[in-house]
Scaffold this active site. Structure first.
Site, PDB file in Angstrom:
ATOM      1  N   ASP A 194      41.123  -1.512  17.734  1.00  0.00           N
ATOM      2  CA  ASP A 194      40.118  -1.789  16.705  1.00  0.00           C
ATOM      3  C   ASP A 194      39.545  -0.464  16.230  1.00  0.00           C
ATOM      4  O   ASP A 194      39.762   0.582  16.849  1.00  0.00           O
ATOM      5  CB  ASP A 194      39.009  -2.677  17.282  1.00  0.00           C
ATOM      6  N   SER A 195      38.775  -0.529  15.166  1.00  0.00           N
ATOM      7  CA  SER A 195      38.121   0.674  14.645  1.00  0.00           C
ATOM      8  C   SER A 195      37.009   1.165  15.568  1.00  0.00           C
ATOM      9  O   SER A 195      36.580   2.311  15.468  1.00  0.00           O
ATOM     10  CB  SER A 195      37.526   0.386  13.261  1.00  0.00           C
ATOM     11  N   CYS A 213      41.295  -6.054  14.510  1.00  0.00           N
ATOM     12  CA  CYS A 213      40.492  -5.521  13.406  1.00  0.00           C
ATOM     13  C   CYS A 213      40.967  -6.230  12.150  1.00  0.00           C
ATOM     14  O   CYS A 213      42.160  -6.205  11.839  1.00  0.00           O
ATOM     15  CB  CYS A 213      40.723  -4.013  13.299  1.00  0.00           C
ATOM     16  N   GLU A 239      27.394  -1.354  16.022  1.00  0.00           N
ATOM     17  CA  GLU A 239      27.756  -0.125  16.752  1.00  0.00           C
ATOM     18  C   GLU A 239      26.509   0.561  17.325  1.00  0.00           C
ATOM     19  O   GLU A 239      26.570   1.215  18.364  1.00  0.00           O
ATOM     20  CB  GLU A 239      28.502   0.848  15.823  1.00  0.00           C
ATOM     21  N   CYS A 270      35.325 -10.248  10.757  1.00  0.00           N
ATOM     22  CA  CYS A 270      35.320  -8.893  11.308  1.00  0.00           C
ATOM     23  C   CYS A 270      35.014  -9.062  12.786  1.00  0.00           C
ATOM     24  O   CYS A 270      34.126  -9.845  13.142  1.00  0.00           O
ATOM     25  CB  CYS A 270      34.254  -8.026  10.634  1.00  0.00           C
ATOM     26  N   HIS A 272      33.487  -7.360  14.827  1.00  0.00           N
ATOM     27  CA  HIS A 272      32.120  -7.009  15.243  1.00  0.00           C
ATOM     28  C   HIS A 272      31.174  -8.216  15.121  1.00  0.00           C
ATOM     29  O   HIS A 272      30.193  -8.315  15.851  1.00  0.00           O
ATOM     30  CB  HIS A 272      31.551  -5.895  14.350  1.00  0.00           C
TER      31      HIS A 272
END
Length: 276
Positions: free
Chosen positions: A15-16, A78, A157, A189, A191
Site C-alpha cells: 500500500d502507499s 491500495c 496517517e 481507499c 485507509h
C-alpha cells in the site's frame, strides 16, 4: 504464464502507507495460517494525487522488492494502485496479483436495494472511474456516485481517527452523497475503514458500508485454494510469520501499526525502494 510457487511462501501485500494494514488484518483473520510480507510506501504517500505513470512505476518497484522475498502471490492493498497499475503489473508478473476493487464492487452491487451506490476514495481512484465501470459491468442499471476525499488519508496517517477536525471534514465530504439518497457506500481507499465509526455515524444506520479489505481477504483465500497455494498449516515458520517493510519513517509506522495489529508488528525495516 504463471509459475507454480512454493505454497508455504508468504503473500506480499503493499500500500502507499498504513491503509493497507486493514487488508493485512483481514487476511490474518480469514487465513491465519498464511505468512505475510507487508510493504508501506511511506516515503511517497499519498498516491491519490499522483499520475498513472508514476503509480505504475512505484508498483513495479514494489513488486520487484516483494519478489526478492519469494512471495507466492501479491495483493495490491491500495485502491489507487489497483485502479491504475493492476492490469499492467499483473500481465508482467508470473505469480497471481489481485487488487481491492473487484471484491468491493461485487459486494456493493449485491447489497444495494435502490441501485444508488456511493464511492469515496482518492482523487485518482474517483477520477479513474473504475468503480463505476466495474459495477455497471456487473449490474448495468446501478447509479454510482463518486466523491473524492483527499484529506482522509493524511488525517488517518496522522492518527486523527476520532477528532473534531476529522468529523468536520467528513461531514462536508459526505453531505453531497447524503443528498443523492445512496443506500450503499464503498470505502474505496484502504485507509477509510479506520474512520468507519465516524462514517457510520454521519451516514446513518440505513446505509450499508462496504469494506473491500474483508472481501479481498476472502477472494485471496479462494484464489490460493484454487491454485494449490494454500499454506500447509503444519509447516513450521522460519522466522516471524508477519514481516513489515517501509520506504521511510519506520518507527512512526510501527507505532501506528501496533494500534491496528496489537502484538503482530515486532519490527519494521526501512528499505530504499528506489533501488528496485
Amino acid at each position: 504464464m504463471q509459475i507454480q510457487a512454493d505454497r508455504n511462501a508468504p503473500v506480499g501485500v503493499f500500500d502507499s502507507g498504513v491503509g493497507g494494514l486493514t487488508v493485512a488484518r483481514e487476511i490474518m483473520r480469514q487465513i491465519p495460517e498464511e505468512r505475510i510480507v507487508y510493504f508501506g510506501d511511506t516515503a511517497r504517500v499519498p498516491y491519490g494525487s499522483k499520475s498513472r505513470d508514476t503509480i505504475v512505476r512505484y508498483s513495479r518497484q514494489i513488486i520487484r522488492f516483494l519478489r526478492t522475498q519469494q512471495v507466492k502471490a501479491i495483493v495490491i492493498a491500495c485502491n489507487t494502485a489497483s485502479a491504475y497499475a493492476l492490469d499492467t503489473v499483473a500481465a508482467e508478473t508470473d505469480i497471481p496479483v489481485i487488487g481491492v476493487i473487484n471484491a468491493g464492487a461485487r459486494t456493493a452491487v449485491g447489497a444495494t436495494r435502490n441501485g444508488r451506490i456511493g464511492v469515496i476514495g482518492t482523487e485518482a481512484t474517483i477520477g479513474s472511474g473504475i468503480y463505476t465501470r466495474v459495477m455497471q459491468e456487473m449490474r448495468p442499471e446501478v447509479q454510482v456516485i463518486g466523491k473524492s476525499c483527499p484529506l482522509f488519508c493524511p488525517l488517518v496517517e496522522e492518527g486523527l481517527l476520532h477528532d473534531s477536525v476529522t468529523d468536520e471534514i467528513a461531514s462536508r465530504y459526505l453531505s453531497e452523497l447524503k443528498g443523492k439518497y445512496i443506500d450503499t457506500l464503498v470505502l474505496g481507499c484502504t485507509h477509510y475503514p479506520l474512520l468507519r465509526s465516524t462514517l457510520r455515524r454521519l451516514m446513518g444506520e440505513d446505509v450499508v458500508l462496504v469494506n473491500p479489505a474483508y472481501e479481498t481477504a476472502i477472494e485471496l483465500k479462494g484464489l490460493l485454494r484454487e491454485q494449490g497455494l494454500s499454506r500447509d498449516p503444519d509447516a513450521p515458520f522460519a522466522g516471524d510469520q508477519y514481516q513489515f517493510f517501509v520506504s521511510d519513517l519506520a518507527e512512526k509506522f510501527t507505532d501506528f501499526a501496533t494500534s491496528i495489529l496489537p502484538n503482530e508488528v515486532k519490527e519494521t525495516k526501512k528499505i530504499q525502494i528506489e533501488n528496485y
